[in-house]
Design an enzyme around this catalytic site. Structure first.
Site, PDB file in Angstrom:
ATOM      1  N   GLY A  22       0.833  -1.197  -0.117  1.00 18.95           N
ATOM      2  CA  GLY A  22      -0.090  -0.082   0.422  1.00 18.95           C
ATOM      3  C   GLY A  22       0.784   1.273  -0.020  1.00 18.95           C
TER       4      GLY A  22
ATOM      5  N   THR B 217       1.007   3.567   2.726  1.00 18.30           N
ATOM      6  CA  THR B 217       1.520   4.065   4.185  1.00 18.30           C
ATOM      7  C   THR B 217       2.790   3.268   4.440  1.00 18.30           C
ATOM      8  OG1 THR B 217      -0.787   4.182   4.842  1.00 18.30           O
ATOM      9  CG2 THR B 217       0.897   4.222   6.605  1.00 18.30           C
TER      10      THR B 217
ATOM     11  N   ASP C  82       2.423  -3.085   8.386  1.00 23.58           N
ATOM     12  CA  ASP C  82       1.521  -3.372   7.436  1.00 23.58           C
ATOM     13  C   ASP C  82       0.660  -1.895   7.628  1.00 23.58           C
ATOM     14  OD1 ASP C  82       0.047  -5.873   5.369  1.00 23.58           O
ATOM     15  OD2 ASP C  82       0.269  -3.622   4.953  1.00 23.58           O
ATOM     16  N   GLY C  83      -0.179  -1.724   6.512  1.00 27.17           N
ATOM     17  CA  GLY C  83      -1.199  -0.633   6.363  1.00 27.17           C
ATOM     18  C   GLY C  83      -2.507  -1.457   6.888  1.00 27.17           C
TER      19      GLY C  83
ATOM     20  N   ASP D 209      -7.191  -1.121   5.786  1.00 27.84           N
ATOM     21  CA  ASP D 209      -8.256  -0.099   5.377  1.00 27.84           C
ATOM     22  C   ASP D 209      -9.200   0.259   6.184  1.00 27.84           C
ATOM     23  OD1 ASP D 209      -7.517  -0.733   2.527  1.00 27.84           O
ATOM     24  OD2 ASP D 209      -7.920  -2.746   2.901  1.00 27.84           O
TER      25      ASP D 209
ATOM     26  N   GLY E 134      -6.747  -5.652   2.605  1.00 28.74           N
ATOM     27  CA  GLY E 134      -7.012  -6.435   1.149  1.00 28.74           C
ATOM     28  C   GLY E 134      -7.474  -5.325   0.205  1.00 28.74           C
TER      29      GLY E 134
ATOM     30  N   GLU F  49       0.003 -10.692   3.052  1.00 30.45           N
ATOM     31  CA  GLU F  49       0.167  -9.937   4.196  1.00 30.45           C
ATOM     32  C   GLU F  49      -0.167 -10.528   5.409  1.00 30.45           C
ATOM     33  OE1 GLU F  49      -2.826  -6.903   2.892  1.00 30.45           O
ATOM     34  OE2 GLU F  49      -1.173  -5.556   2.199  1.00 30.45           O
TER      35      GLU F  49
HETATM   36  O1  DER Z   1      -4.277  -3.946   1.223  1.00 29.41           O
HETATM   37  C1  DER Z   1      -4.128  -3.564   2.255  1.00 29.41           C
HETATM   38  O2  DER Z   1      -4.674  -4.232   3.370  1.00 29.41           O
HETATM   39  C2  DER Z   1      -3.084  -2.554   2.532  1.00 29.41           C
HETATM   40  O3  DER Z   1      -2.385  -2.692   3.817  1.00 29.41           O
HETATM   41  C3  DER Z   1      -3.713  -1.163   2.230  1.00 29.41           C
HETATM   42  O4  DER Z   1      -5.132  -1.485   1.900  1.00 29.41           O
HETATM   43  C4  DER Z   1      -3.510  -0.173   3.095  1.00 29.41           C
HETATM   44  O5  DER Z   1      -3.306   0.937   2.072  1.00 29.41           O
HETATM   45  P1  DER Z   1      -2.926   2.152   2.252  1.00 29.41           P
HETATM   46  O6  DER Z   1      -1.620   2.289   3.201  1.00 29.41           O
HETATM   47  O7  DER Z   1      -2.386   2.774   0.904  1.00 29.41           O
HETATM   48  O8  DER Z   1      -4.062   2.997   2.701  1.00 29.41           O
END
Ligand code: DER
Length: 252
Positions: free
Chosen positions: A31, A33, A88-89, A91, A102, A110
């Protein structure tokens, strides 16, 4: 406030507080972030030459490589190695640190990377924080075997999903999107989910399609044809302890 600035601030704080200086194995998510997480790691000033970074898809791998860090694919990690940390990021994130993931179609890798780490650090700006999942973000991403896609869609509808759809390649190619695993993604809208405290307060999981987070994750995962579901349950699970975790947040 500037969204990019808040993503960068969240990433900087996450790395400052959760990147072990002697880290040898680090999961890197997907993503936008996560780009700031890698930037913050580079700015830490630690020697990263002995550290291996495990990607969660093509974009994640390119992010690691272009930052001059060492990428090691999940199936190249020595058997039994537990990652020191995974970033990780997400939503959407709720009050109990449950996450919807996702949106970027990388949820399968992930999740296996997150589950392989002592601690999973979700980095999210304030837009993502809601008291319950599916308050603002409207659907659960689910990775499914193409041959079983419509069977899964029907079963999701029986669970209370409202018009689940195959994610299409909008404006780039006719037909459904394929993930790094060559699977399809079903995006399944559900009513806002219940937290554990909602259930403890007497709300019943499953009424009118409003499920408790862990309950819905398990019910979706149990549908034959589903590879993985984009719900990460923010609970301290046995794996965290087994892996010597310090009670890090554990996805389902
Ligand atoms: O797909 C995911 O779960 C990603 O981590 C993502 O959706 C987070 O995206 P962003 O950091 O661009 O908001």
């Amino acid at each position: 406030a500037d969204i990019e600035a808040s993503k960068r601030a969240a990433a900087k704080a996450a790395v400052a507080n959760h990147y072990p200086k002697d880290a040898r194995w680090v999961g890197i998510g997907s993503g936008t972030t996560i780009v700031y997480v890698v930037e913050a790691i580079q700015a830490l000033g630690v020697d990263t030459s002995l550290t291996h970074y495990v990607p969660t898809g093509y974009q994640s791998r390119q992010l690691i490589v272009s930052a001059g860090l060492t990428a090691v694919e999940f199936d190249a990690i020595p058997q039994g190695t537990v990652l020191d940390v995974a970033f990780d990021g997400a939503d959407e994130v709720d009050d109990e640190l449950n996450c919807i993931k996702g949106g970027g179609a990388c949820l399968f890798q992930e999740k296996i990377v997150a589950m392989q780490a002592k601690e999973f650090i979700c980095v999210a700006d304030s837009r993502k924080l809601q008291s319950r999942l599916l308050s603002n973000w409207k659907y659960v991403p689910i990775e499914v075997a193409p041959i079983a896609a419509y069977r899964v869609i029907r079963k999701l509808t029986e669970l209370g999903a409202v018009n689940p759809v195959l994610r299409q390649n909008l404006n780039v190619k006719e037909g459904p999107l394929k993930t790094d695993q060559g699977f399809f993604l079903v995006d399944a809208p559900f009513p806002p989910m219940l937290t554990k405290s909602d259930v403890q307060a007497g709300k019943v999981s499953g009424q009118n399609g409003a499920w408790e987070v862990g309950d819905l994750a398990r019910r979706i995962k149990d549908i034959a044809g589903v590879l993985e579901v984009g719900i990460f349950s923010g609970q301290t699970g046995p794996e965290a302890t087994a892996a010597g975790g310090v009670g890090g947040q554990r996805p389902v």
